[in-house]
Write an enzyme that holds these catalytic residues in place. Structure first.
Site, mmCIF file in Angstrom:
data_model
loop_
_atom_site.group_PDB
_atom_site.id
_atom_site.type_symbol
_atom_site.label_atom_id
_atom_site.label_comp_id
_atom_site.label_asym_id
_atom_site.label_seq_id
_atom_site.Cartn_x
_atom_site.Cartn_y
_atom_site.Cartn_z
ATOM 1 N N LYS A 1 0.957 -1.259 0.051
ATOM 2 C CA LYS A 1 -0.080 -0.081 -0.115
ATOM 3 C C LYS A 1 0.821 1.197 -0.075
ATOM 4 C CE LYS A 1 -4.255 -1.647 1.122
ATOM 5 N NZ LYS A 1 -5.621 -1.820 2.219
ATOM 6 N N LYS B 1 -11.024 -5.505 -3.813
ATOM 7 C CA LYS B 1 -12.006 -4.577 -3.773
ATOM 8 C C LYS B 1 -11.230 -3.340 -4.448
ATOM 9 C CE LYS B 1 -12.226 -4.095 1.092
ATOM 10 N NZ LYS B 1 -12.839 -4.702 2.335
ATOM 11 N N LYS C 1 -3.998 -11.060 -6.150
ATOM 12 C CA LYS C 1 -5.236 -11.492 -5.567
ATOM 13 C C LYS C 1 -6.362 -10.428 -5.844
ATOM 14 C CE LYS C 1 -5.559 -8.809 -1.414
ATOM 15 N NZ LYS C 1 -5.843 -8.535 -0.068
HETATM 16 P P1 AMP Z 1 -10.552 -6.690 3.853
HETATM 17 O O1 AMP Z 1 -11.184 -6.438 2.787
HETATM 18 O O2 AMP Z 1 -8.982 -6.084 3.620
HETATM 19 O O3 AMP Z 1 -11.065 -6.055 5.262
HETATM 20 O O4 AMP Z 1 -10.444 -7.959 3.965
HETATM 21 C C1 AMP Z 1 -11.531 -8.878 4.558
HETATM 22 C C2 AMP Z 1 -11.218 -10.248 4.767
HETATM 23 O O5 AMP Z 1 -11.116 -10.851 3.348
HETATM 24 C C3 AMP Z 1 -9.972 -10.750 5.213
HETATM 25 O O6 AMP Z 1 -10.013 -12.062 6.125
HETATM 26 C C4 AMP Z 1 -9.328 -11.155 3.886
HETATM 27 O O7 AMP Z 1 -8.029 -11.985 4.013
HETATM 28 C C5 AMP Z 1 -10.085 -11.710 3.067
HETATM 29 N N1 AMP Z 1 -9.769 -11.375 1.619
HETATM 30 C C6 AMP Z 1 -9.542 -10.395 1.003
HETATM 31 N N2 AMP Z 1 -9.298 -10.519 -0.363
HETATM 32 C C7 AMP Z 1 -9.390 -11.851 -0.502
HETATM 33 C C8 AMP Z 1 -9.005 -12.506 -1.490
HETATM 34 N N3 AMP Z 1 -8.899 -12.160 -2.749
HETATM 35 N N4 AMP Z 1 -9.242 -14.026 -1.517
HETATM 36 C C9 AMP Z 1 -9.472 -14.584 -0.203
HETATM 37 N N5 AMP Z 1 -9.572 -13.764 0.827
HETATM 38 C C10 AMP Z 1 -9.671 -12.442 0.844
#
Ligand code: AMP
Ligand code: TRP
Length: 329
Positions: free
Chosen positions: A115, A200, A197
């Site tokens: 980031k 969003k 990966k």
């Molecule tokens: P965040 O949106 O960064 O708060 O992520 C929320 C949860 O989603 C965390 O447990 C991340 O590890 C999981 N996560 C985010 N992106 C992915 C992805 N591409 N594949 C699997 N898990 C994900």
């Protein structure tokens, strides 16, 4: 409910939640509710570590709450709450920042490096100390297990180190938690660049499917998803990562086993496979969005308020002990 084991996890309310978030993290949670004490947070103070709009953040907090509910998290079984509504999180983060968290460790965090990029010295401190706040989230509730996607494993490892160092200095104070990561689906990849990966915050919206995407748009994204060279349907994550990713999405959202899918698609091509996958995704999103749309803002707000009360009671008790241990009381 089994009070002997506590589960904690959270999602930050920034950007559209994707099927990656759902498959990797949230989909693990509902089945845990009957076995353990579960606490799921909308970690809003993590969302302000990067550029954001206050109006959008406010909207996203309710949106994530509804996403939790639509995913099958039941407020009668689990605590669902907003992180900023329980100020003990930031209080503990400060304390952990003074005992247990080393600058050298934080500099190694992949998420920070990704980031901050080239600008490591000119981003705000909050982006750097983000994992310390995450450690506080987890340690505050004597959490044993943290169900997350693969990318958060490193932060949970750091949380373990912080807890151990604190315990060494002040005596046993925190439970040392473990990450729970899915065997399949812990890292859903981008549909356009399958070596990255699914995220969003990606600039190309064709690279991810949002949980709230229009159904036709989502189907088109699947049809446009890149595939590897080769024509048969086979699972090979090293040599054919794009197809392996699509098979994983199919298996997770369609409730199927990958070997079974490979067998069923013997002699069939990518076109047919993708068309079927688009239908699987469409059905999943339709069901999900029907549930989501049935939850009112008022209902979501009431869930957050009840969650705040429950989380606050636990957090206050823990912090009273920690304040004593470190000598400020
Ligand atoms: P965040 O949106 O960064 O708060 O992520 C929320 C949860 O989603 C965390 O447990 C991340 O590890 C999981 N996560 C985010 N992106 C992915 C992805 N591409 N594949 C699997 N898990 C994900
Ligand atoms: N850092 C996590 C992410 O980016 C979100 C998060 C914050 C979290 N606090 C947490 C996840 C505590 C699990 C437990 O996905």
């Amino acid at each position: 409910m089994n009070q002997s084991k506590t589960i904690f996890s959270g999602v930050k309310p920034s950007g559209d939640l994707t099927i990656g978030n759902y498959i990797g993290a949230i989909s693990q949670w509902p089945e845990m509710q009957d076995k353990y004490r579960c606490i799921f947070s909308i970690v809003d103070y993590h969302a302000i570590t990067v550029k954001y709009q206050p109006e959008e953040l406010r909207k996203r907090i309710l949106e994530i709450t509804k996403i939790y509910l639509a995913s099958g998290i039941d407020p009668k079984k689990s605590i669902i709450f907003q992180q900023s509504a329980v100020p003990e999180h930031t209080e503990l983060a400060w304390i952990l920042g003074c005992s247990g968290s080393y600058i050298a460790d934080l500099k190694k965090m992949t998420q920070f490096k990704d980031k901050a990029g080239e600008k490591q010295n000119s981003v705000f401190v909050g982006l750097f100390t983000y994992p310390v706040l995450m450690a506080a989230d987890i340690l505050l509730y004597d959490t044993q297990a943290v169900p997350v996607g693969d990318d958060q494993k490193q932060h949970v490892e750091l949380t373990r180190d912080i807890a151990k160092r604190f315990n060494n200095k002040y005596g046993p104070s925190f439970v040392v938690p473990e990450a729970i990561v899915r065997k399949e689906g812990a890292r859903i990849m981008s549909l356009t660049e399958p070596i990255k990966k699914m995220s969003k915050s990606a600039s190309n919206s064709n690279s991810y499917i949002s949980l709230l995407d229009d159904i036709e748009v989502a189907k088109k994204k699947i049809m446009k998803a890149v595939t590897d060279s080769g024509t048969n349907i086979d699972y090979d994550s090293a040599d054919r990562p794009a197809l392996a990713n699509l098979l994983t999405i199919y298996a997770q959202l369609g409730n199927r086993q990958i070997p079974r899918l490979v067998k069923d698609y013997q002699g069939k091509g990518y076109g047919e496979f993708k068309k079927d996958l688009a239908e699987i995704v469409a059905k999943f999103l339709t069901d999900f969005q029907n549930k989501f749309n049935n939850i009112s803002n008022k209902e979501a707000q009431a869930v957050l308020e009840s969650g705040r009360q429950q989380a606050s009671a636990l957090a206050q008790m823990k912090m009273e002990k920690i304040r004593k241990v470190i000598g400020v009381r």
